[in-house]
Design a protein around this motif. Structure first.
Motif, PDB file in Angstrom:
ATOM      1  N   ALA A 387     -53.568 -60.806  31.519  1.00  0.00           N
ATOM      2  CA  ALA A 387     -52.460 -61.514  30.870  1.00  0.00           C
ATOM      3  C   ALA A 387     -51.769 -62.500  31.798  1.00  0.00           C
ATOM      4  CB  ALA A 387     -51.452 -60.505  30.325  1.00  0.00           C
ATOM      5  N   GLY A 388     -51.585 -62.124  33.074  1.00  0.00           N
ATOM      6  CA  GLY A 388     -50.883 -63.012  34.004  1.00  0.00           C
ATOM      7  C   GLY A 388     -51.592 -64.334  34.194  1.00  0.00           C
ATOM      8  N   ALA A 389     -52.908 -64.277  34.411  1.00  0.00           N
ATOM      9  CA  ALA A 389     -53.674 -65.514  34.582  1.00  0.00           C
ATOM     10  C   ALA A 389     -53.764 -66.282  33.262  1.00  0.00           C
ATOM     11  CB  ALA A 389     -55.074 -65.191  35.107  1.00  0.00           C
ATOM     12  N   ALA A 390     -53.894 -65.553  32.138  1.00  0.00           N
ATOM     13  CA  ALA A 390     -53.996 -66.207  30.830  1.00  0.00           C
ATOM     14  C   ALA A 390     -52.740 -66.999  30.507  1.00  0.00           C
ATOM     15  CB  ALA A 390     -54.256 -65.158  29.751  1.00  0.00           C
ATOM     16  N   ALA A 391     -51.597 -66.579  31.043  1.00  0.00           N
ATOM     17  CA  ALA A 391     -50.342 -67.299  30.791  1.00  0.00           C
ATOM     18  C   ALA A 391     -50.402 -68.735  31.297  1.00  0.00           C
ATOM     19  CB  ALA A 391     -49.188 -66.558  31.461  1.00  0.00           C
ATOM     20  N   TYR A 392     -51.233 -68.982  32.284  1.00  0.00           N
ATOM     21  CA  TYR A 392     -51.333 -70.316  32.884  1.00  0.00           C
ATOM     22  C   TYR A 392     -52.559 -71.086  32.385  1.00  0.00           C
ATOM     23  CZ  TYR A 392     -47.709 -68.705  36.063  1.00  0.00           C
ATOM     24  OH  TYR A 392     -46.528 -68.234  36.588  1.00  0.00           O
ATOM     25  N   CYS A 393     -53.196 -70.574  31.351  1.00  0.00           N
ATOM     26  CA  CYS A 393     -54.393 -71.227  30.819  1.00  0.00           C
ATOM     27  C   CYS A 393     -54.085 -71.783  29.426  1.00  0.00           C
ATOM     28  CB  CYS A 393     -55.546 -70.217  30.745  1.00  0.00           C
ATOM     29  SG  CYS A 393     -57.089 -70.920  30.134  1.00  0.00           S
TER      30      CYS A 393
END
Length: 479
Positions: A387-393
């Motif tokens: 989720a953390g990385a997906a927030a920036y995608c």
């Protein structure tokens, strides 16, 4: 009896005591200062190689050999080679563009030995002597060279070692050490005009390595020679490699310090160096070496592998320059993308740390990364990690903003249930807040809706930094 490498130290603030030191002080040093005007060397380390027939010298870095055993990595400012006699084999010196940790798009130059030719290059560069090919059995004269490395004041010097070591003090004439008298000061004549006329920079570089075998197009740590004939190949001199990571193995295996402890020292001292003199980039290099070895080598310590993971997560969470260093190093970037295929907590956490920085985000969020990240987020077993990385995608966020915000808030809430609150936990909370603020730029309504639905007043208070700019446009503009 096998003799290991050893060399002698000459403090440059002292007058020459012998012919070799005179050559260093009056002939080599002035040319070093002219070619590298920014360096201020304090010590000169010198040694001699005599090679016959087809003998070469493995690819290597000039390092502070004794310092390695004290967990310090140090390189000379400048390395030099003075060709005294080229020998009939005329084995060429190879100087590469490779520095510690670099792995792709590397170039190399070959330097032909000639009498009294002087080669100077950055002391951080990997180099070696290419063995002569063909019939050299009839060679009668040897290839004789004087090597000199120019160091700062931090190099390790041995005053009176029990056995020959690197950078030791030259023995004075006494019982058992009469040979230094052979280098008594003499009147040495140089041809300065001829030498100056022939000064030039190295030209005509070529690629350093090329991949061979059936798997040449595969990712870096799955490239291997084909099974057929592999047992007949001897990986001598590092001219043939199973992986580019093998180049650093000899150096990194000598170091015994705890990687995470060194990272904490760098962060605590707000410096680029730890107490061992290991800067943050070299620490990243060491971590990737152990990651690679742990990925393909069953003999690699699992403890070291996990230590490297923890160290990388710590460095990339605190230092943008470490994230940039990974992104700019194509070998490391390839490794990160390969590791992402495992969709584990480490690789997704590393991606999150890197993606937080705008300058790094575009380079790592390519089509392959987005595909793996989306798969990780849609899988319930890995969603909380992704989720953390997906927030920036943006590609994933546009379709799954509701679930991403929900997952981030669930994880954020879980942090408050931890029994012990420490600086690392506070850092994790901060990462979630930054991710929610980033999402809120395009999805403010969704963020507000889900935050307001939280029952805990403590958690709502902790999220005020996210909520206030959304409720008050003037604050949002300032933020």
């Amino acid at each position: 009896e096998k003799q290991h490498y050893f060399s002698y130290n000459y403090p440059l603030d002292e007058a020459p005591r012998n012919s070799i030191e005179k050559v260093i002080k009056t002939y080599i040093l002035p040319r070093v200062l002219q070619a590298f005007p920014s360096v201020k060397p304090v010590h000169a380390e010198w040694w001699v190689h005599q090679r016959s027939k087809s003998s070469g010298h493995q690819l290597h870095y000039d390092t502070d050999e004794e310092g390695l055993y004290m967990n310090r990595i140090n390189f000379p400012y400048v390395s030099t080679v003075l060709y005294i006699t080229p020998g009939e084999s005329k084995a060429k010196t190879m100087v590469s563009s490779k520095k510690l940790g670099q792995g792709k798009d590397l170039r190399a130059w070959l330097v032909h030995p000639a009498e009294r030719r002087l080669l100077l290059f950055d002391g951080k560069l990997m180099h070696g002597v290419i063995p002569s090919l063909g019939d050299t059995d009839s060679c009668s004269s040897s290839r004789l060279t004087l090597m000199v490395g120019f160091w700062n004041s931090h190099v390790t010097i041995k005053k009176q070692p029990q056995s020959p070591v690197a950078n030791m003090e030259l023995p004075r004439n006494k019982v058992g050490h009469t040979w230094p008298a052979r280098f008594e000061l003499q009147s040495i004549q140089y041809p300065p005009s001829k030498a100056e006329k022939n000064e030039s920079k190295l030209k005509g570089s070529s690629e350093l390595w090329e991949w061979i075998g059936e798997n040449a197009s595969k990712p870096c740590h799955t490239r291997h020679l084909p099974e057929k004939g592999r047992s007949q190949v001897q990986f001598v001199g590092k001219y043939f490699l199973k992986s580019l990571y093998d180049l650093e193995g000899d150096l990194f295996r000598t170091l015994t310090f705890n990687l995470e402890t060194a990272a904490k020292e760098i962060l605590d001292f707000k410096s680029t160096d730890s107490r061992q003199g290991i800067d943050s980039n070299i620490l990243v290099d060491i971590c990737f070496f152990h990651l690679y070895k742990g990925f393909i080598d069953d003999d690699e310590s699992e403890e070291k592998y996990e230590e490297a993971q923890d160290c990388l997560l710590l460095l990339t969470s605190k230092r943008m320059e470490c994230c940039s260093y990974i992104i700019e190093n194509k070998l490391y970037l390839t490794t990160v993308l390969d590791l992402l295929s495992s969709m584990d907590e480490f690789s997704l956490g590393l991606l999150w740390n890197i993606a937080q920085h705008r300058n790094c985000r575009a380079k790592i969020m390519g089509e392959a990364t987005v595909k793996i990240l989306l798969k990780s987020f849609l899988d319930p077993t890995t969603r909380s990690f992704a989720a953390g990385a997906a927030a920036y995608c943006p590609q994933i966020l546009s379709q799954h903003s509701v679930d991403i915000v929900k997952t981030l808030l669930e994880n954020f809430t879980d942090l408050f249930s931890e029994e012990y609150q420490d600086s690392e936990l506070e850092s994790d909370k901060r990462d979630y807040i930054l991710a929610l603020k980033f999402i809120a730029v395009e999805h403010a309504g969704e963020v507000l809706k889900q935050v307001r639905a939280i029952q805990s007043k403590n958690i709502q208070q902790a999220l005020q930094e996210v909520v206030r700019p959304l409720e008050d446009p003037s604050l949002r503009k300032e933020d």
